[in-house]
Design a protein around this motif. Sequence first.
Motif, short mmCIF file in Angstrom:
data_model
loop_
_atom_site.label_atom_id
_atom_site.label_comp_id
_atom_site.label_asym_id
_atom_site.label_seq_id
_atom_site.Cartn_x
_atom_site.Cartn_y
_atom_site.Cartn_z
N SER A 51 49.43 118.06 9.73
CA SER A 51 49.59 117.26 8.56
C SER A 51 50.59 116.04 8.15
O SER A 51 51.36 115.71 7.79
N SER A 52 50.29 114.71 9.45
CA SER A 52 51.07 114.47 9.68
C SER A 52 50.82 113.08 9.29
O SER A 52 49.02 112.64 9.42
N LEU A 53 51.41 111.44 8.64
CA LEU A 53 50.87 110.31 8.79
C LEU A 53 51.19 109.18 9.45
O LEU A 53 52.65 109.72 9.65
N VAL A 54 49.81 109.03 10.35
CA VAL A 54 50.94 107.71 10.88
C VAL A 54 50.67 106.43 9.68
O VAL A 54 49.80 106.04 9.80
N VAL A 55 52.06 105.30 10.43
CA VAL A 55 51.93 104.04 9.45
C VAL A 55 52.61 103.53 10.66
O VAL A 55 53.88 102.97 11.13
N ARG A 56 51.80 102.45 10.90
CA ARG A 56 51.67 101.35 11.63
C ARG A 56 52.45 99.47 11.57
O ARG A 56 52.08 99.77 10.56
N ALA A 57 53.55 100.10 12.01
CA ALA A 57 54.77 98.48 11.34
C ALA A 57 55.94 98.83 11.83
O ALA A 57 56.89 98.90 12.76
N ASP A 58 56.38 97.52 11.55
CA ASP A 58 57.24 96.53 12.53
C ASP A 58 58.32 96.97 11.16
O ASP A 58 58.41 95.87 10.14
N ILE A 59 58.68 97.71 11.08
CA ILE A 59 60.09 97.71 10.58
C ILE A 59 61.45 96.68 9.68
O ILE A 59 61.66 96.66 8.82
N THR A 60 61.23 95.65 10.84
CA THR A 60 61.80 94.57 10.95
C THR A 60 61.25 93.99 9.83
O THR A 60 61.95 92.19 9.61
N VAL A 61 59.84 93.55 9.24
CA VAL A 61 59.61 92.81 8.19
C VAL A 61 59.47 93.52 7.13
O VAL A 61 58.72 94.90 6.71
#
Length: 248
Positions: A51-61
């Motif tokens: 039940s997970s969700l992967v969010v591929r993201a660069d949090i500095t953007v």
Amino acid sequence: MSFTDKVVIITGASSGIGASAAKMFSKEGARVVIVGRNQEMLSATAAHCPSSLVVRADITVDSEAQRVIDETVKKFGKIDVLVNNAGGLPVCRDLTQDGLIQAFDSIMNLNLRSVVHLTTLAAPHLVKTKGNIVNISSVAGVVPPFGPGATNYCVAKAGLNHFTVCAAVELASHGVRVNTISPGPVSTNFQKNANYPTEYEKMAEGTLLKRVSKPEEIADLILYLASDRAIGVTGVNWFSDNGFINKR
Ligand code: NDP
């Protein structure tokens, strides 16, 4: 510490402390949102988290940080816990070197600005759930544990400590708790990614207990602070450093 049906966002969950925390929250029934940039490592964490969700993201953007919140709310409809764990020291410059100020912007962005940004994006959702935030700082926010090149990181973590207290004061009237954990040395990919010339074995010598922590030890504290067992705890900076600070 049941987190059944709680929605927990963990930045930097592709590795180290964040990956451990994702697995532990998941084991306790949480729906975890696994955030980072390395798809392969994100998938490796997700394999342990039903039940997970992967969010591929660069949090500095900024737009990518916004996407973390949007995708979470779209998929799960709410946010209960935000763990601002992503951080590091990818650029080292000492005060006598060119490029110090560019490194400052980049380190501050990763370790502090992104936390402030994600906090403000998540805050309206956390107010609704009476949720909470756990920030991962470092002993470096209190003492400079490294030699030249790490000043930017130390300053960013010091800022994170004070941001936590300010956010705890500001959000308390909404029933939202905000806390920090300050680890000493922990055996993760941190130093490899930092490319910083210090070895974990040598860092153990710098602690009272002569040891380096495992990521699970820090993850355990994250779960405690995020749980109802810590219902009266807000604005604290909890050290888990094997006595690193007190050996100074
Ligand atoms: P790791 O290097 O193992 O993990 C760092 C995580 O941050 C990775 O998942 C990485 O994911 C993520 N990350 C880095 N930059 C970004 C970015 N721009 N956007 C999204 N995610 C990013 O180190 P740790 O687990 O040790 O580090 C976790 C936290 O603990 C950090 O805040 C660190 O400062 C702190 N800390 C660590 C100590 C230690 O000795 N290990 C001591 C004290 C504090 P990806 O590469 O996939 O983007």
